[in-house]
Design an enzyme around this catalytic site. Structure first.
Site, PDB file in Angstrom:
ATOM      1  N   ARG A 161       0.819  -1.124   0.033  1.00  0.00           N
ATOM      2  CA  ARG A 161       0.156  -0.089   0.096  1.00  0.00           C
ATOM      3  C   ARG A 161       0.899   1.275  -0.081  1.00  0.00           C
ATOM      4  NH1 ARG A 161      -3.264   1.594  -2.788  1.00  0.00           N
ATOM      5  NH2 ARG A 161      -4.087  -0.421  -2.576  1.00  0.00           N
ATOM      6  N   GLU A 169       3.083  40.119  -7.831  1.00  0.00           N
ATOM      7  CA  GLU A 169       1.919  39.885  -7.934  1.00  0.00           C
ATOM      8  C   GLU A 169       1.213  41.329  -8.510  1.00  0.00           C
ATOM      9  OE1 GLU A 169      -1.160  36.944  -6.326  1.00  0.00           O
ATOM     10  OE2 GLU A 169      -1.860  38.903  -5.589  1.00  0.00           O
ATOM     11  N   ASP A 181      -2.014  38.212 -12.192  1.00  0.00           N
ATOM     12  CA  ASP A 181      -2.975  37.479 -11.480  1.00  0.00           C
ATOM     13  C   ASP A 181      -4.277  37.685 -12.097  1.00  0.00           C
ATOM     14  OD1 ASP A 181      -3.839  35.810  -9.245  1.00  0.00           O
ATOM     15  OD2 ASP A 181      -4.530  37.556  -8.181  1.00  0.00           O
ATOM     16  N   LYS A 184       2.479  39.837  -2.688  1.00  0.00           N
ATOM     17  CA  LYS A 184       1.223  39.720  -3.035  1.00  0.00           C
ATOM     18  C   LYS A 184       0.503  40.587  -2.438  1.00  0.00           C
ATOM     19  CE  LYS A 184       0.049  35.494  -4.149  1.00  0.00           C
ATOM     20  NZ  LYS A 184      -0.407  33.948  -4.279  1.00  0.00           N
ATOM     21  N   LYS A 209       1.240  24.963  -3.771  1.00  0.00           N
ATOM     22  CA  LYS A 209       0.142  24.479  -3.337  1.00  0.00           C
ATOM     23  C   LYS A 209       0.242  22.799  -3.238  1.00  0.00           C
ATOM     24  CE  LYS A 209      -3.024  27.887  -4.713  1.00  0.00           C
ATOM     25  NZ  LYS A 209      -3.964  28.425  -5.926  1.00  0.00           N
TER      26      LYS A 209
END
Length: 294
Positions: free
Chosen positions: A115, A210, A231, A182, A150
């Protein structure tokens, strides 16, 4: 568990394949999570200690393979004498029904490692396969596909490796290798130019900024941006942004990019397109492992 066997597997694979990744530690921790305090009670109760199995890992769908050397390390960690024949190299694109790995060894060890080995290959091959689909979709546009941060905590190095196996390239590896300014940074700093200027004054070489509107471009560049992340812009707006930047720094389109929209976005003239879903939302590849007693 035999750490030396896992180390031998990564040495045969090439330790440079995933810089900074400790294969032996990953295998040890993953198996320990599955085995707990009691070990594999099913295999111990049902399978004779001397029993041997032969098995084949095969893909049930067309995939881009990734993680096979790691799967091999799981089996070697529990059976130092296991025989493994790797039939496909990571990064290969294969048809449905392709055999990926043949193994022969202790039945108990193979069942116990099964597994962990499959989970790893299914997850990484899923990322590589989705990445390959995006790479194919933007072929000929001149844009390069990037991943993002992410990633599942603890699996970043593996997941970004899988992106490379699918033909994509890695964006930042973490918070340490480039500044990424950002909207929240801009809000606190008082403006995009001020934020970029502070990063430059701190001696940071790579300053990614950004921008979500065209009127932020000149301010970001004036502050010292070395890369612009455009963006959530539609293709027409992206083309306008690229024209305004005029090659002064690389441009990256990001935000809400999907397989059905990525080609139009890449065709706007941007240098890069980043896609969070490569690592955040890739479905596991359908890969099976069938055993037979010897």
């Amino acid at each position: 568990m035999t750490d030396a066997a896992a180390i031998d597997a990564v040495n045969a694979w090439g330790s440079a394949a995933i810089p900074g990744f400790d294969l032996a530690a990953f295998v040890r921790a993953t198996l320990a999570e599955d085995l707990g305090e009691g070990g594999d009670i099913t295999a111990a109760a049902v399978i004779p200690a001397a029993a041997r199995f032969r098995g084949v890992m095969a893909s049930r769908d067309a995939i881009a393979a990734a993680g096979l050397p790691i799967a091999e390390a799981f089996f070697r960690a529990l059976d130092a004498d296991v025989r493994v024949e790797r039939l496909v190299e990571d990064g290969a694109r294969v048809a449905a029904g392709t055999e990926l790995l043949r193994i022969e060894g202790s039945a108990r060890a193979m069942l116990t490692a099964e597994r962990s080995a499959l989970n790893t290959v299914q997850h990484l091959s899923g990322i590589a396969t989705l990445t390959a689909a995006y790479v194919d979709a933007i072929a000929g546009t001149g844009a390069t596909l990037l991943d993002t941060r992410k990633t599942i905590p603890g699996l970043r190095l593996l997941e970004k490796y899988a992106v490379r196996m699918g033909g994509g390239r890695n964006h930042r590896m973490g918070l340490w290798d480039a500044a990424m300014i950002k909207d929240n940074h801009v809000a606190v700093a008082g403006g995009v130019e001020q934020a970029a200027a502070r990063a430059k004054a701190a001696g940071i070489a790579r300053i990614m900024v950004e921008v979500d509107s065209l009127d932020q471009i000149e301010g970001a560049l004036a502050g010292g941006a070395t890369w612009l992340l455009l963006d959530n812009m539609a293709p027409a707006m992206l083309r306008d942004a690229v024209a305004r930047v005029a090659g002064r720094v690389p441009t990256e389109a990001s935000g809400g990019v999907r397989l059905e929209t990525v080609r139009a976005i890449a065709g706007s003239g941007v240098d890069y397109v980043s896609v969070g879903r490569l690592t955040q939302s890739a479905p596991a590849a359908d890969i099976g492992l069938d055993f037979a007693a010897i």
